[in-house]
Design an enzyme around this catalytic site. Sequence first.
Site, short mmCIF file in Angstrom:
data_model
loop_
_atom_site.label_atom_id
_atom_site.label_comp_id
_atom_site.label_asym_id
_atom_site.label_seq_id
_atom_site.Cartn_x
_atom_site.Cartn_y
_atom_site.Cartn_z
N ASP A 15 0.81 -1.22 0.00
CA ASP A 15 0.00 0.00 0.00
C ASP A 15 0.84 1.27 0.00
O ASP A 15 0.66 2.15 0.85
CB ASP A 15 -0.94 0.02 1.21
N GLU A 187 -11.49 1.23 -3.37
CA GLU A 187 -10.84 1.60 -2.12
C GLU A 187 -9.57 2.39 -2.43
O GLU A 187 -9.31 2.75 -3.57
CB GLU A 187 -10.51 0.34 -1.30
#
Length: 527
Positions: A15, A187
């Site tokens: 991420d 997301e």
Amino acid sequence: MSMIQNPILPGFHADPSIVRVGEDFYIATSTFEWFPGVRIHHSKDLKNWRFVSSPLTRTSQLDMKGNMNSGGVWAPCLTHHNGTFYLIYTDVKQWHGAYKDAHNYLVTAPAIEGPWSEPVYLNSSGFDPSLFHDEDGKKWLVNMIWDYRSGNHPFAGIIIQEFSEKEQKLIGPVQNIYEGTDIKLTEGPHIYKKDGWYYLLAAEGGTEYEHAETAARSRSLHGPYETDPDYPLISSRANPALTIQKAGHGSLVDTPAGEWYFVHLGGRPLQDKYCTLGRETSIQKVEWTEGGWPRLAHGSHFPHAETKAPDLPEHPFEPEEPKDDFDAEELRGCWNSLRVPADSSWCSLTDRPGWLRLYGRESLSSVHHQSLIARRQTSFYCSFETKLDYEPEFFQHKAGLVVYYDTEDHVYLHVTHHELKGRVLQILRTVNGAYEEILLPPVRIAQQGSIFLRGEIHEDTLHLFYRDEETPQWQKIGPELSTLHMSDDSAPEVRFTGTFVGMASQDYSGTKKAADFDYFMYEEKER
């Protein structure tokens, strides 16, 4: 032409959120249940990277005791504005089932090394929060919103709300600005402004082999957002031949010369599926079309194992020494504990100077008080070893060398006590939560003196070794073991971390018996 080899952050570095401050680039990555929270790496050329800080070092900032596996810190966002670094992060307490107990916070610092502030609570409406600093000085939080209601898609879109720096809280209405594409599972939002457009980048497709990243844009911050008709920006979907799978969830950055790059997560599978190193950070050069859309410079949606380096002077850093003799006053930045800080109540570099002392606590299955110190496995070919002083008095005393994914999957070569054999070596393996003792009976070893323990990983196989002070040759112990169960992909449900190697100690009798480790050596090997 200089090239950047991927991944730029090998091993579990998921991420990525990238920011440029002048001539310096910084990447923040997720740490999940590992402490300290968030890892930040620094580069001056986008090619060579070094670890620089972990902002979340105090339980007042991050208290993960009791958090479930693959909970904790999800998807941090690192930004910089007017001389201040802003770090947004999620602490996920529970994520299985209908609900997501995910709490979003903000900390700030004047420099990347800190000091980092106490956290400001933001919201708990969803995860993957990101902060956007608009040109008028206003700040806006975006995050995905989780809809647990029956009949609704749980990934309900990307919401935006203003953050008041003066009031240190979110203010004003909450607006859903983007519901994503048919890939679904939208997301990981980040907003950028370029040439009068607001660009929204969002991850889609889940974080496994259908993962992707999509770009959308609007003339207004609040939308409506038009999806790039040639979406996704990046994905490894339907191309199993690619070295880098699972590509998605990333962020954009420009260089001082105006070149653009996209950093993203990806995994390198073994045996077509198992990413034992976890999700890593890679980088791709980006170009902008005449119509104003970002594209991977090599012309496809697929991630490449190398990309053209920017027109910047190369700035390599000194590599970390492979051997840690534990002579410093603090643990190196490579070391991590589970869920709670490595404080002096159970982890000490001073109680026996030159040694790491671990006071035995709970089992390797605990989500509360483990005495475990470990570092990421960053290569498919590596060795690691340690020297242990330990005299167990009871079968409930254990200490040794651990290869660890989570409470459900790990391998543990440890010294313990047997009623008939005295001091012995045992190998504990846990696969999908099932406990197994590999050595039946355990192996009797020298009853006094130091014991040396060693592991070697070659792709998906693990070999373990030991020796004592009187024997210079390593002796193999136990069978060849598979490491495939220590991966995101081997569990019944998705999970998010990677394999670690390190040291641990347990004392189930409650006396906190000490185990002393003289050094730890981790070396990457040639294929």
